[in-house]
Design a protein around this motif. Sequence first.
Motif: not given
Length: 488
Positions: A257-277
Amino acid sequence: MQFTLADSARLIDASNNFTLDSAAIQRRVKQWQTLLLGYEGCRVVLTADSGINWILVDLACLTAGILLTPLPTYLSEAQRSAVLTKLQPNLWLSDVEITDVACTLLEEFDGLSLYRREVNSNVMVAAGTQKITFTSGSTGDPKGVCLSARSQLDVALALKARVEHISESSARHLCLLPLPTLLENIAGVYAPLLAGGDVIVAPDALRGFSGSRLTAPQRLLQLISAQQPKSLILVPELLKMLIQAASQGWTVPTSLEFIAVGGAYVSPALMKKAASLGLPVYQGFGLSECGSVVALSDTPPKYATESVGQPLACRDVQIINGELVVNTPFLGYLGEAHSATQQVYTGDLAEWTAHGALRILGRRKNMLINSFGRNISPEWVETALTDSGVVQQAMLLGDAQPYCGALLFAPAEVSDIKLDEVVAKVNLQLPDYARVVSYHRLAAPFSVQHSTLTDNGRLRRSRIEQCYAPQISALFTGDKYELLSIPA
């Protein structure tokens, strides 16, 4: 320090499903407190693989006001020695025998060996310090960040509230990052326990880690599939691995339900791809000096933006001359007089969005942050290379990448084989996250004439990146993860 463990809280060992309920956790914590206080523990070092005992020791020190310094297992011997010299701990807990440092074995308890060290000098530690967290360090001598118990729990409680806003179900968190990582320590252990959830821990080998690197991604995927967690904390490199696995057929647990990501920059495109999967990823921002997390997004993953969300309730931030500043008392760094401050200048350029969230624009200083969230000063590694007497010029690369690459110049009389040997020898002096994995040998040196050096001989990094863009790109091509046997 008051740490109100919820009645439903549990610790679970993923390797054998051994479980401690809330009452058992509190009993074991008291046993550890009795042991450490009985030996007059005032400065305790903990070096151990991730596990339930690690958490029990941490909670015992937190609630008894014992100063604890948990050290990552991936620190080099030189880094560890520097820490011991600065801290002068009188007790050392380890899950392996200590033979290279003068100390006396007192007893073994709960799978850990307790050693006494002779303290050679008094160490001035800032008043109120309960934990000293050592990051990987941007140079060979990492800084010890002094934290109070209050600052840690303020963040844990604020995170608990923010995550409950996103997910109303009870917490079931699987710790993937090493427990000495402050982000996992506070957000992955304290917050779920305060929320009455399950905290699942596993040793490095079961998580597929060797040192600071993920070397067996299949094991990590199998662990996630087996444990069916509701939450995870990732650095960008682990997120990329999960995305790749899901793209190749790995079944993302519906429990997530919840995956936090931090430590370095993550692009919105990568975030949205993750959500689609099926990977519900939320980006955050923080730093050790502020007790880890400063801001966390609660925007639904499919609408992900470059924002890292609004600041936590316990954190007041502002932007001064374009730089993000956190208005919070910071106790300072171990061994550095006058480093305490009421404001933490993060070194990150930022701006506010129209919705009052933070957008991080980049680093003010020239610092590499790899995709595992490790800070690396390029000058540190470059100097080690040029000090060899063989490499005349070096420029380290690797920002937002899983490993370091370099542009190197050596005289024509130096053979490729000799250059390989020199790089390998230098790598042995460095922790794994700072080693040069790939390099391009330059045919000609950097020069003032070609605008790749300043008049005083410093690298013009931006210009070099432009001139050698194809060569730099080639350093980071190829698939790091070979997902040949992906668990369903």
